[in-house]
Design a protein around this motif. Sequence first.
Motif, PDB file in Angstrom:
ATOM      1  N   GLU A 154       0.868  -1.246   0.026  1.00 23.11           N
ATOM      2  CA  GLU A 154      -0.290  -0.168  -0.202  1.00 23.11           C
ATOM      3  C   GLU A 154       0.970   1.155   0.027  1.00 23.11           C
ATOM      4  O   GLU A 154       0.596   2.281  -0.804  1.00 23.11           O
ATOM      5  CB  GLU A 154      -0.965   0.017   1.148  1.00 23.11           C
ATOM      6  CG  GLU A 154      -2.170  -0.926   1.130  1.00 23.11           C
ATOM      7  CD  GLU A 154      -3.157  -0.399   0.234  1.00 23.11           C
ATOM      8  OE1 GLU A 154      -3.049   0.540  -0.531  1.00 23.11           O
ATOM      9  OE2 GLU A 154      -4.362  -1.294   0.020  1.00 23.11           O
ATOM     10  N   GLN A 155       2.018   1.252   0.838  1.00 20.09           N
ATOM     11  CA  GLN A 155       2.998   2.139   0.789  1.00 20.09           C
ATOM     12  C   GLN A 155       3.619   2.667  -0.644  1.00 20.09           C
ATOM     13  O   GLN A 155       3.885   3.751  -0.941  1.00 20.09           O
ATOM     14  CB  GLN A 155       4.007   2.260   1.783  1.00 20.09           C
ATOM     15  CG  GLN A 155       3.374   2.070   3.346  1.00 20.09           C
ATOM     16  CD  GLN A 155       4.395   1.620   4.496  1.00 20.09           C
ATOM     17  OE1 GLN A 155       5.590   1.531   4.062  1.00 20.09           O
ATOM     18  NE2 GLN A 155       4.037   2.040   5.578  1.00 20.09           N
ATOM     19  N   ARG A 156       3.971   1.509  -1.422  1.00 15.45           N
ATOM     20  CA  ARG A 156       4.363   1.532  -2.488  1.00 15.45           C
ATOM     21  C   ARG A 156       3.593   2.142  -3.722  1.00 15.45           C
ATOM     22  O   ARG A 156       3.839   2.755  -4.393  1.00 15.45           O
ATOM     23  CB  ARG A 156       5.045   0.151  -2.846  1.00 15.45           C
ATOM     24  CG  ARG A 156       6.117  -0.345  -2.082  1.00 15.45           C
ATOM     25  CD  ARG A 156       6.557  -1.727  -2.096  1.00 15.45           C
ATOM     26  NE  ARG A 156       7.633  -2.283  -1.296  1.00 15.45           N
ATOM     27  CZ  ARG A 156       7.798  -3.214  -0.823  1.00 15.45           C
ATOM     28  NH1 ARG A 156       7.044  -4.444  -0.998  1.00 15.45           N
ATOM     29  NH2 ARG A 156       8.969  -3.727   0.023  1.00 15.45           N
ATOM     30  N   LEU A 157       2.346   1.515  -3.544  1.00 10.99           N
ATOM     31  CA  LEU A 157       1.404   1.935  -4.023  1.00 10.99           C
ATOM     32  C   LEU A 157       1.087   3.533  -4.327  1.00 10.99           C
ATOM     33  O   LEU A 157       0.910   4.316  -5.253  1.00 10.99           O
ATOM     34  CB  LEU A 157      -0.062   1.194  -4.028  1.00 10.99           C
ATOM     35  CG  LEU A 157      -1.106   1.268  -4.863  1.00 10.99           C
ATOM     36  CD1 LEU A 157      -0.730   0.924  -6.287  1.00 10.99           C
ATOM     37  CD2 LEU A 157      -2.443   0.558  -4.409  1.00 10.99           C
ATOM     38  N   SER A 158       1.154   3.986  -2.902  1.00  9.38           N
ATOM     39  CA  SER A 158       1.026   5.368  -2.724  1.00  9.38           C
ATOM     40  C   SER A 158       2.213   6.162  -3.370  1.00  9.38           C
ATOM     41  O   SER A 158       2.048   7.377  -4.128  1.00  9.38           O
ATOM     42  CB  SER A 158       0.944   5.645  -1.175  1.00  9.38           C
ATOM     43  OG  SER A 158       0.899   7.129  -1.108  1.00  9.38           O
ATOM     44  N   ALA A 159       3.315   5.727  -3.290  1.00  2.00           N
ATOM     45  CA  ALA A 159       4.494   6.200  -3.910  1.00  2.00           C
ATOM     46  C   ALA A 159       4.559   6.269  -5.524  1.00  2.00           C
ATOM     47  O   ALA A 159       4.834   7.017  -6.249  1.00  2.00           O
ATOM     48  CB  ALA A 159       6.045   5.395  -3.323  1.00  2.00           C
ATOM     49  N   LEU A 160       3.977   4.973  -5.958  1.00  2.00           N
ATOM     50  CA  LEU A 160       3.666   5.116  -7.762  1.00  2.00           C
ATOM     51  C   LEU A 160       2.638   5.985  -7.832  1.00  2.00           C
ATOM     52  O   LEU A 160       2.961   6.773  -8.798  1.00  2.00           O
ATOM     53  CB  LEU A 160       3.056   3.717  -7.824  1.00  2.00           C
ATOM     54  CG  LEU A 160       3.070   3.479  -9.471  1.00  2.00           C
ATOM     55  CD1 LEU A 160       4.384   3.837  -9.976  1.00  2.00           C
ATOM     56  CD2 LEU A 160       2.675   2.034  -9.696  1.00  2.00           C
ATOM     57  N   LEU A 192       6.288  -3.700  -8.338  1.00  2.00           N
ATOM     58  CA  LEU A 192       5.592  -2.481  -7.696  1.00  2.00           C
ATOM     59  C   LEU A 192       6.662  -1.939  -6.722  1.00  2.00           C
ATOM     60  O   LEU A 192       6.551  -0.651  -6.730  1.00  2.00           O
ATOM     61  CB  LEU A 192       4.528  -2.989  -6.810  1.00  2.00           C
ATOM     62  CG  LEU A 192       3.865  -1.978  -5.766  1.00  2.00           C
ATOM     63  CD1 LEU A 192       3.291  -0.913  -6.705  1.00  2.00           C
ATOM     64  CD2 LEU A 192       2.757  -2.522  -4.975  1.00  2.00           C
ATOM     65  N   ALA A 193       7.618  -2.772  -6.356  1.00  5.82           N
ATOM     66  CA  ALA A 193       8.489  -2.151  -5.243  1.00  5.82           C
ATOM     67  C   ALA A 193       9.618  -1.123  -6.046  1.00  5.82           C
ATOM     68  O   ALA A 193      10.130  -0.101  -5.329  1.00  5.82           O
ATOM     69  CB  ALA A 193       9.292  -3.092  -4.637  1.00  5.82           C
ATOM     70  N   MET A 194      10.025  -1.518  -7.385  1.00  8.64           N
ATOM     71  CA  MET A 194      10.704  -0.691  -8.150  1.00  8.64           C
ATOM     72  C   MET A 194      10.407   0.337  -9.032  1.00  8.64           C
ATOM     73  O   MET A 194      10.749   1.295  -9.451  1.00  8.64           O
ATOM     74  CB  MET A 194      11.552  -1.799  -8.922  1.00  8.64           C
ATOM     75  CG  MET A 194      10.944  -2.220 -10.132  1.00  8.64           C
ATOM     76  SD  MET A 194      12.172  -3.147 -11.345  1.00  8.64           S
ATOM     77  CE  MET A 194      13.304  -1.751 -11.841  1.00  8.64           C
ATOM     78  N   VAL A 217       3.145   0.135 -15.989  1.00  7.78           N
ATOM     79  CA  VAL A 217       2.303   0.663 -14.801  1.00  7.78           C
ATOM     80  C   VAL A 217       0.760   0.460 -15.077  1.00  7.78           C
ATOM     81  O   VAL A 217       0.018  -0.211 -14.018  1.00  7.78           O
ATOM     82  CB  VAL A 217       2.452   2.180 -14.691  1.00  7.78           C
ATOM     83  CG1 VAL A 217       1.360   2.589 -13.510  1.00  7.78           C
ATOM     84  CG2 VAL A 217       3.950   2.560 -14.184  1.00  7.78           C
ATOM     85  N   TYR A 218       0.418   0.476 -16.456  1.00  7.34           N
ATOM     86  CA  TYR A 218      -0.697   0.072 -16.894  1.00  7.34           C
ATOM     87  C   TYR A 218      -1.038  -1.321 -16.596  1.00  7.34           C
ATOM     88  O   TYR A 218      -2.046  -1.742 -15.915  1.00  7.34           O
ATOM     89  CB  TYR A 218      -1.173   0.572 -18.159  1.00  7.34           C
ATOM     90  CG  TYR A 218      -2.178  -0.318 -18.897  1.00  7.34           C
ATOM     91  CD1 TYR A 218      -3.579  -0.118 -18.434  1.00  7.34           C
ATOM     92  CD2 TYR A 218      -2.250  -1.445 -19.631  1.00  7.34           C
ATOM     93  CE1 TYR A 218      -4.749  -0.727 -19.085  1.00  7.34           C
ATOM     94  CE2 TYR A 218      -3.180  -2.248 -20.279  1.00  7.34           C
ATOM     95  CZ  TYR A 218      -4.434  -1.881 -19.778  1.00  7.34           C
ATOM     96  OH  TYR A 218      -5.625  -2.618 -20.242  1.00  7.34           O
ATOM     97  N   TRP A 219      -0.231  -2.185 -17.156  1.00  7.22           N
ATOM     98  CA  TRP A 219      -0.291  -3.767 -16.766  1.00  7.22           C
ATOM     99  C   TRP A 219      -0.581  -4.010 -15.466  1.00  7.22           C
ATOM    100  O   TRP A 219      -1.334  -4.879 -15.160  1.00  7.22           O
ATOM    101  CB  TRP A 219       1.179  -4.479 -17.248  1.00  7.22           C
ATOM    102  CG  TRP A 219       1.069  -5.957 -17.331  1.00  7.22           C
ATOM    103  CD1 TRP A 219       0.437  -6.933 -18.185  1.00  7.22           C
ATOM    104  CD2 TRP A 219       1.526  -6.814 -16.171  1.00  7.22           C
ATOM    105  NE1 TRP A 219       0.723  -8.084 -17.720  1.00  7.22           N
ATOM    106  CE2 TRP A 219       1.059  -7.879 -16.424  1.00  7.22           C
ATOM    107  CE3 TRP A 219       2.245  -6.390 -14.959  1.00  7.22           C
ATOM    108  CZ2 TRP A 219       1.658  -9.019 -15.509  1.00  7.22           C
ATOM    109  CZ3 TRP A 219       2.643  -7.364 -14.166  1.00  7.22           C
ATOM    110  CH2 TRP A 219       2.409  -8.640 -14.592  1.00  7.22           C
ATOM    111  N   LEU A 220       0.523  -3.467 -14.392  1.00  6.47           N
ATOM    112  CA  LEU A 220       0.338  -3.720 -13.197  1.00  6.47           C
ATOM    113  C   LEU A 220      -0.983  -3.519 -12.468  1.00  6.47           C
ATOM    114  O   LEU A 220      -1.712  -4.163 -11.645  1.00  6.47           O
ATOM    115  CB  LEU A 220       1.317  -3.243 -12.358  1.00  6.47           C
ATOM    116  CG  LEU A 220       1.519  -3.729 -10.836  1.00  6.47           C
ATOM    117  CD1 LEU A 220       2.104  -4.832 -10.472  1.00  6.47           C
ATOM    118  CD2 LEU A 220       2.454  -2.640  -9.975  1.00  6.47           C
TER     119      LEU A 220
END
Length: 393
Positions: A77-83, A123-125, A156-159
């Motif tokens: 969730e934190q990585r998603l926010s960063a993305l 997602l992490a990278m 990003v779209y794929w994920l």
Amino acid sequence: MSTTDLAPGANLAALRKAHGLSQGRLARKASVSVSLLSKIEVGDRALTPAVAAAVGKALGITMAEVLGRATVARDDEQRLSALRSAIRDYDLPLRQGVEEQRISAALESAGQYRDNVEVTRLLAMLPQLLREATTYAHATNTVESWMALADVYSTVYWLAARHRWMDMAELAVSRQRWATEQKTNPLGEALAARDRAGAYLNFGDVETGLMVVDRAVTAAQSTLSGTERDIAVGILNLRGMTLAGRLDDKREAAREAERHIRSARNASASFASDIDVHGLTFGPRNTFTHELATRVDLGRPQEALNLTDNVDAALAGLPATRIAPTRINLARAQLDVGDRDGALENLSVAWGVAPQLARIHPMGREVFRVLTSLHRRSNAKLLRLSKVSGIQL
């Protein structure tokens, strides 16, 4: 959009109740039979993308919401926010420059994670990669650097699409298109159109998605030549056949699907084997996987199963991103023709090839739910798959 661990059919039942609708009323609004809706909710039939789209329209929500957004761990969730933050800062490069070698190495790693469906690592990278690719593109301002940035947005779209994070998916394809337009790049624009059409597919708006595909095919045919034209036209038609297979009018769906299948076959005929193109795969084998999936969507499971008598050979050399969904589609086709053991076998193979994808794939979860309902917990393989997947029976 709500987040759920429910399989799509069970999520549909929860949504119907949350909207205060009876099965009969929702069935009428969605133009599906009450019997079918009832079977889907109890787990005797799989919720197909076409029915999910119809129910979504009836409820005033997207097909992705009916299927249910995949959950993520707290760290993710934190990585998603960063993305999300990196996507917002699309025109704000970092102050410190980025070397080309760093971008190339990071893109290669991202491609490997995507091919192997290591979604957690990807997602992490992605947040840092997106910021660095943005910085590199603004600094060098070349076709290649903007295409590299477009490739990141495509990932990003794929994920996002795999998790049904549709707000992010929609924004990613817009940014991808923007990146390809910074320098004239017809191939990049074709690939961006492919992903944009995919966003319409995820929302359940197949008619608009087909419009995007057809317009992009026309543009590619007039601006590209040789191998690049075959790649662009072929990849767009792979998307087109998937969209066509989900049209409401099944006669029109079959006609449009066959048109795109023929075009994709023609384009892939010039390739001896499948090739990687900016993170995508195109060639005769990937064309086969899309045709198989389309024939299942058309309600022709036996035609799909008849496409090959050697699945291992047909999928040889393809990345896990293509093998696992194809195995899931085979499982769905076998379920439709009453071959429960075959369906369970293919579903188990999908889990073995790409467990992170199988865990979030809506049809993978749905086929598992239906098999569980039909077997009534009596099958040892089903019990083993439940343990491996973490999905309760």
